[in-house]
Design an enzyme around this catalytic site. Structure first.
Site, PDB file in Angstrom:
ATOM      1  N   HIS A  10      -6.941  -4.960   9.842  1.00  0.00           N
ATOM      2  CA  HIS A  10      -7.098  -5.123   8.453  1.00  0.00           C
ATOM      3  C   HIS A  10      -5.070  -5.626   8.150  1.00  0.00           C
ATOM      4  O   HIS A  10      -4.807  -6.041   8.859  1.00  0.00           O
ATOM      5  CB  HIS A  10      -6.860  -3.271   8.396  1.00  0.00           C
ATOM      6  N   ASP A  40       0.968  -1.182  -0.243  1.00  0.00           N
ATOM      7  CA  ASP A  40      -0.174  -0.046  -0.275  1.00  0.00           C
ATOM      8  C   ASP A  40       0.732   1.084   0.076  1.00  0.00           C
ATOM      9  O   ASP A  40       1.872   0.918  -0.053  1.00  0.00           O
ATOM     10  CB  ASP A  40      -0.797  -0.260   0.673  1.00  0.00           C
ATOM     11  N   ASN A  65      -7.760  -3.774  14.015  1.00  0.00           N
ATOM     12  CA  ASN A  65      -8.874  -3.574  13.774  1.00  0.00           C
ATOM     13  C   ASN A  65      -8.709  -4.442  12.247  1.00  0.00           C
ATOM     14  O   ASN A  65      -9.628  -5.235  12.017  1.00  0.00           O
ATOM     15  CB  ASN A  65      -9.662  -2.578  13.230  1.00  0.00           C
ATOM     16  N   GLU A  89      -9.356  -2.180   4.983  1.00  0.00           N
ATOM     17  CA  GLU A  89      -9.909  -1.718   6.667  1.00  0.00           C
ATOM     18  C   GLU A  89     -11.658  -2.775   6.521  1.00  0.00           C
ATOM     19  O   GLU A  89     -12.222  -3.368   5.743  1.00  0.00           O
ATOM     20  CB  GLU A  89     -10.904  -0.269   6.345  1.00  0.00           C
TER      21      GLU A  89
HETATM   22  P1  PGA Z   1       2.518  -2.247  13.225  1.00  0.00           P
HETATM   23  O1  PGA Z   1       0.666  -1.595  11.362  1.00  0.00           O
HETATM   24  O2  PGA Z   1       2.949  -2.993  11.810  1.00  0.00           O
HETATM   25  O3  PGA Z   1       2.665  -0.265  12.456  1.00  0.00           O
HETATM   26  O4  PGA Z   1       1.311  -1.994  13.906  1.00  0.00           O
HETATM   27  C1  PGA Z   1       0.230  -2.695  10.487  1.00  0.00           C
HETATM   28  C2  PGA Z   1      -1.194  -2.504  10.349  1.00  0.00           C
HETATM   29  O5  PGA Z   1      -1.977  -1.561  10.465  1.00  0.00           O
HETATM   30  O6  PGA Z   1      -1.154  -4.143   9.385  1.00  0.00           O
END
Ligand code: PGA
Length: 242
Positions: A138, A67, A136, A143
């Site tokens: 994702h 992304d 959450n 999302e």
């Molecule tokens: P993080 O993010 O590794 O910074 O916890 C994970 C994500 O949002 O996919």
């Protein structure tokens, strides 16, 4: 989804790097799907060690990232292109022409999404996809939603994600509201998937994704249907498993 339980972040990073290194040794021209965020930083660090010790070479690899934020250029320190350059690409000496991310500066959403899908298709798909998991649930910036997306698309980030990612910006207001992300369909088409989770704040998402029902409201739960998906999670991330 197979679970590998590890004690902590360091062990998770070492284990993930081992699996990725194995992939590159077996197939030096692998297409690696890569992720950003805090979770894979240690994995990249381990892989850089392997490379510096001459244990593996990334010369023939191609990479595609999950992304990119809309509106951030490659030079922007908060962009995922910049993150990849500073956390991994420069250190492994990979030719930038072999590395791909969505172009956050392309405002023609339709054109950018189909361009990125064509890039991945042109590389023959993804051999190994590395993933973090959002609080959450994702994966990439897919999302929670009422359906699973197929290809690359532009998403509006949820408040939970903006809240989690604001630590990289001066304030929550500065977090871009939109991002391009690879679709769930593309992620699921990867031959192998490596999902990483570390820390207590991931425990709910880990439980729901591994032991809950498969639903687009918990995007990572779809990985239960993948035939070669591995979750490497540390003790804190596993603390709510049944
Ligand atoms: P993080 O993010 O590794 O910074 O916890 C994970 C994500 O949002 O996919």
């Amino acid at each position: 989804m197979k679970l590998i339980r590890v004690t902590d972040y360091e062990e998770m990073s070492r284990k993930a790097a081992e699996i990725i290194a194995e992939q590159v040794k077996e197939k030096p021209e692998s297409c690696l799907g890569l992720a950003t965020g805090e979770t894979p930083v240690g994995t990249y660090r381990e892989l850089v060690h392997y490379r510096n010790e001459g244990k593996i070479s990334f010369e023939r690899v191609h990479t595609v990232n999950l992304d990119e934020y809309c509106g951030l250029s490659a030079d922007d320190r908060q962009s995922y292109r910049y993150y990849m350059k500073t956390n991994f690409f420069d250190a492994i000496g990979i030719d930038p022409a072999r590395t791909f991310l969505p172009d956050g500066m392309n405002t023609d959403v339709e054109a950018e999404c189909s361009r990125y899908d064509r890039v991945i298709e042109g590389l023959g798909g993804i051999d190994l996809q590395l993933l973090g998991i959002g609080r959450n649930g994702h994966i990439g910036f897919n999302e929670p939603a009422s359906y699973f997306s197929k290809g690359t698309h532009c998403v509006t980030l949820t408040e939970s994600t903006i809240e989690a990612n604001k630590r990289y910006f001066a304030s929550a207001e500065e977090v871009p509201r939109k991002a391009y992300t690879m679709g769930i369909g593309t992620i699921m088409a990867a031959k192998k998937i490596l999902l990483l989770a570390s820390g207590r704040e991931k425990a709910d998402a880990v439980r729901a994704s591994l032991q809950g029902e498969v639903t687009p409201e918990m995007p990572a739960s779809i990985l239960q249907f993948h035939r070669d998906a591995v979750l490497i999670a540390d003790e804190e991330a596993c603390s709510k498993l049944n």
